[in-house]
Scaffold this motif. Structure first.
Motif, PDB file in Angstrom:
ATOM      1  N   GLY A 265       9.182  -7.369  -0.866  1.00  0.00           N
ATOM      2  CA  GLY A 265       7.819  -8.111  -0.777  1.00  0.00           C
ATOM      3  C   GLY A 265       8.090  -9.568  -0.986  1.00  0.00           C
ATOM      4  O   GLY A 265       7.500 -10.364  -0.032  1.00  0.00           O
TER       5      GLY A 265
ATOM      6  N   ILE B  13       1.590  -7.985   3.342  1.00  0.00           N
ATOM      7  CA  ILE B  13       2.824  -7.050   2.656  1.00  0.00           C
ATOM      8  C   ILE B  13       2.181  -5.868   1.890  1.00  0.00           C
ATOM      9  O   ILE B  13       3.039  -4.821   2.015  1.00  0.00           O
ATOM     10  CB  ILE B  13       3.666  -8.268   1.650  1.00  0.00           C
TER      11      ILE B  13
ATOM     12  N   PHE C 135       1.186  -6.402  -4.375  1.00  0.00           N
ATOM     13  CA  PHE C 135       0.991  -7.250  -3.580  1.00  0.00           C
ATOM     14  C   PHE C 135      -0.623  -7.702  -3.166  1.00  0.00           C
ATOM     15  O   PHE C 135      -0.973  -8.737  -2.681  1.00  0.00           O
ATOM     16  CB  PHE C 135       1.840  -7.195  -2.405  1.00  0.00           C
TER      17      PHE C 135
END
Lengths: 262, 442
Positions: free
Chosen positions: A220, A233, A254
């Motif tokens: 990520g 992401i 994320f």
């Protein structure tokens, strides 16, 4: 010797994984000689309550009836093998688990109260013991026939779970993540598809689920370095296998949701 | 519900008879039929689709346009190409993109693959066992080995065409907005062309064989809705037409077609100006017969088949006609294949609304997306073929069962109902899937 008895069951799904059987061509005819197919509604055989050696289960659990049905199948089956992302991880429809499902239902149906469904879509292993899991959206014929062939030899099915990256290297693909700066999920995704997407010059979208020991945070961060925002992401992880723990946690991370004690 | 497997006959206290077939085999999905007969008349008839809803329209919201094709493919394992084609068309319309002729032709080829795979599977796995008295295709293969293998060859050729452009036949990964991620290599195309030419004899033999079966006749009048293109048999382009003169463009769909919920089904019903209608192979053959190639016209003439036909049992013939068409069309496209400079274009999102309508194997598939300036989906609406056919199936059952005679025994009524429903090749996982028939009479 008595033939091995198999069943193919459908839960909440698109029917695509059953095609691993129905698209097998001549192999399906051979298979029907090697084993007794006891239940496979789409192929015309109905015998839901019969005892079987292997029950293949497609689809996730998303209705009250399905919770009961999977328990009965467990009682009647020596082995349960889940086929596909829905049965193994809840499927793409498990994106509802992050939302207010009743609101979604009401947005589509004028009278949602007549629809019998649960607020969540969950993997089969959430409800009963599963013996082997075949990942993929969809699983392919080879995965399914490999598992049956192994069990016919009284051997444990060998299921590959190295990453798509290794498959790309074996195929001499140019890396889409490094060379084309696309958000390729290959490094955290298990192989089985034959690295289809990178072979077609596009980023893998993780339809085969997480490989062993993923480092999702690192990947990520790479995507962030390539210029993708955190929301995008998170969506990369919260896709077809959004309930697979490795991807679910990465998606939450994320999105900025911190989960303690994990 | 599924405890009592097969034929359970019970007399309830109010003197009504009910039959239960808890699972309709050989359809794609989960459904049931409930029939109430009183004084030799159908009191109520409900096709119940209890396939659990997955609500794709909702989880598409907030996703990037570039993800839509991977998402919508998952609506149906049998016809993912159709979902991808209607979606990409809608997105392209919204962004003002005109695809180039190379992409246009290859999308037709992609669709040929899906019709071949879906139709051949329906004919051999789902429908034929009915006509020939078997429970399943593998069983049928013992008495009809060559016929079943011919079906498997045609299905497999369809899958190979999808793989050529999509990498795999179920949930293919090759299509993108404005084109394909990668153009196929010439060597791949040549080897498929070779196989396509070998399949021509299979197509003729299949159609000739099906024409020799004695199919029941349940002819009655109904409306046929399909795309119509002025110069070609429709896959991706054309107006939405009906055989009563109705003719609109796909962005006008919502003004004429109304979806509504019935309490007994998880799939919405859809009517055209309050009328039920048919979509799918028979509707297409009826509406677009003139655009079929000469070879097919000549063979049908030889076999003594005339279209338009309002006998739903001819839908199996219509599928075989389209199989023949797809092989001929695939040969035409593969023969003139050249590798393009670019297999897709640069895409710039534009805010707006886009409509897409294409011919899935089972009929008209309509999509509408509202997208913002960053290419994020704001709302989506998808109307699949099986939900459109639901009301027509109920009406057909009404007419055909009454014609058959409601005094017939339950086994016969059930078998006949299942055959009628299978003529429509319902794809219930699309529409939100199996048949559970209950007959109540008093």
């Amino acid at each position: 010797m008595e033939k091995m008895r198999i069943a193919v069951h459908k839960f909440t799904s698109c029917d695509g994984c059953q095609l691993a059987f129905l698209n097998a061509g001549e192999d399906l005819l051979t298979l029907s000689e090697l084993v007794d197919i006891q239940h496979f509604a789409e192929a015309g055989k109905i015998n839901l309550e019969e005892k079987v050696d292997i029950a293949f289960v497609e689809g996730s659990v998303s209705t009250p009836e399905e919770i009961e049905r999977i328990k009965r199948i467990r009682n009647n089956s020596r082995f349960i093998i889940t086929i596909g992302a829905c049965a193994t991880a809840g499927g793409i429809q498990a994106l509802r688990n992050f939302a207010q499902y009743p609101d979604w239902l009401a947005a589509i149906y004028a009278t949602p109260q007549t629809i019998q469904s649960l607020n969540t879509s969950t993997a089969i292993s959430h409800h009963v013991k599963v013996d082997w899991e075949l990942w993929g959206c969809p699983v392919n014929t080879k995965q399914v026939l490999d598992a049956i062939r192994s069990l016919l030899f009284h051997a444990t099915p060998r299921i590959k779970n190295d990453s798509v990256c290794l498959e790309c290297k074996r195929k001499n693909n140019v890396c889409v993540l490094v060379a084309k700066k696309q958000p390729c999920m290959g490094p955290v995704t298990q192989t089985g598809c034959g690295a289809l997407c990178p072979t077609l010059n596009r980023a893998c979208y993780a339809c085969y689920g997480p490989q062993e020991n993923t480092n999702t945070t690192s990947l990520g961060n790479w995507f962030e370095y390539l210029g993708f925002n955190k929301e995008k992401i998170a969506q990369q992880f919260l896709h077809i296998n959004n309930q697979a723990p490795a991807f679910k946690n990465a998606g939450q991370y994320f999105k900025g949701i911190k989960i303690v004690n994990q | 519900m599924q405890d009592n497997i097969l034929k359970e006959l019970k007399l309830s206290t109010n003197n009504s008879v009910s039959i239960n077939v808890p699972i309709l085999a050989r359809v794609e999905g989960e459904g049931a039929l409930e029939l109430q007969i009183r004084n030799q008349q159908i009191e109520s008839l409900q096709l119940k689709i209890y396939e659990p809803p997955r609500l794709f329209e909702k989880f598409l919201e907030g996703r990037n346009y570039s993800e839509v094709l991977d998402f919508v493919a998952r609506i149906c394992g049998i016809c993912p190409v159709a979902y991808q084609m209607s979606a990409t068309q809608a997105i392209e319309q919204c962004f003002g993109i005109t695809i180039n002729p190379w992409v246009r032709e290859l999308r037709r080829l992609f669709y040929c693959g899906e019709w071949l795979e879906s139709h051949s599977m329906h004919i051999h796995f789902l429908a034929l066992p009915d006509f020939l008295g078997f429970n399943s295709a593998p069983e049928m293969a013992k008495d009809y080995p060559e016929q079943v293998r011919r079906g498997l060859r045609l299905q497999s050729f369809g899958n190979s065409l999808i793989k050529l452009l999509g990498g795999r036949s179920v949930h293919p990964v090759g299509a993108c907005v404005s084109g394909f991620y990668k153009a196929p290599e010439l060597t791949q195309v040549e080897s498929l062309l070779n196989i396509a030419e070998q399949r021509l004899a299979d197509c003729r033999d299949l159609l000739t064989w099906l024409a020799s079966l004695s199919l029941p006749d349940n002819s009655h009048d109904f409306l046929c809705v399909s795309l119509y293109h002025p110069t070609e048999y429709p896959f991706n382009e054309g107006h939405i037409v009906a055989d009563n003169g109705f003719n609109i463009t796909s962005d006008q769909f919502e003004n004429y077609f109304k979806e509504f919920q019935v309490p007994y089904s998880n799939a919405l019903h859809c009517t055209l100006q309050n009328q039920t209608y048919l979509v799918g192979p028979l509707a297409r053959v009826n509406n677009c017969f003139g655009h079929l190639p000469v070879e097919i016209h000549l063979l049908l003439q030889q076999l003594g088949f005339n279209f338009p036909s309002k006998n739903m049992y001819h839908s199996i013939i219509a599928r075989a006609i389209e199989i023949y068409y797809c092989v001929l069309e695939a040969i035409r496209i593969l023969k003139k294949y050249k590798q393009p400079k670019n297999s897709f274009m640069e895409v710039t999102p534009q805010a707006g609304i886009g409509y897409g309508c294409t011919e899935a194997p089972r009929g008209l598939l309509w999509h509408r997306y509202e997208i913002d300036e960053n290419g994020i989906i704001k709302s989506a609406r998808i109307v699949p073929p099986t939900s459109q056919n639901q009301a027509r199936i109920e009406q057909d059952l009404h007419i055909s069962l009454t014609k058959l005679g409601l005094n017939k025994n339950e086994d016969e009524l059930r078998h006949y109902s299942e055959m009628i429903i299978r003529n429509y090749d319902p794809c219930i996982s699309c529409s939100t899937h199996f048949l559970n028939l209950t007959v109540n009479r008093s």
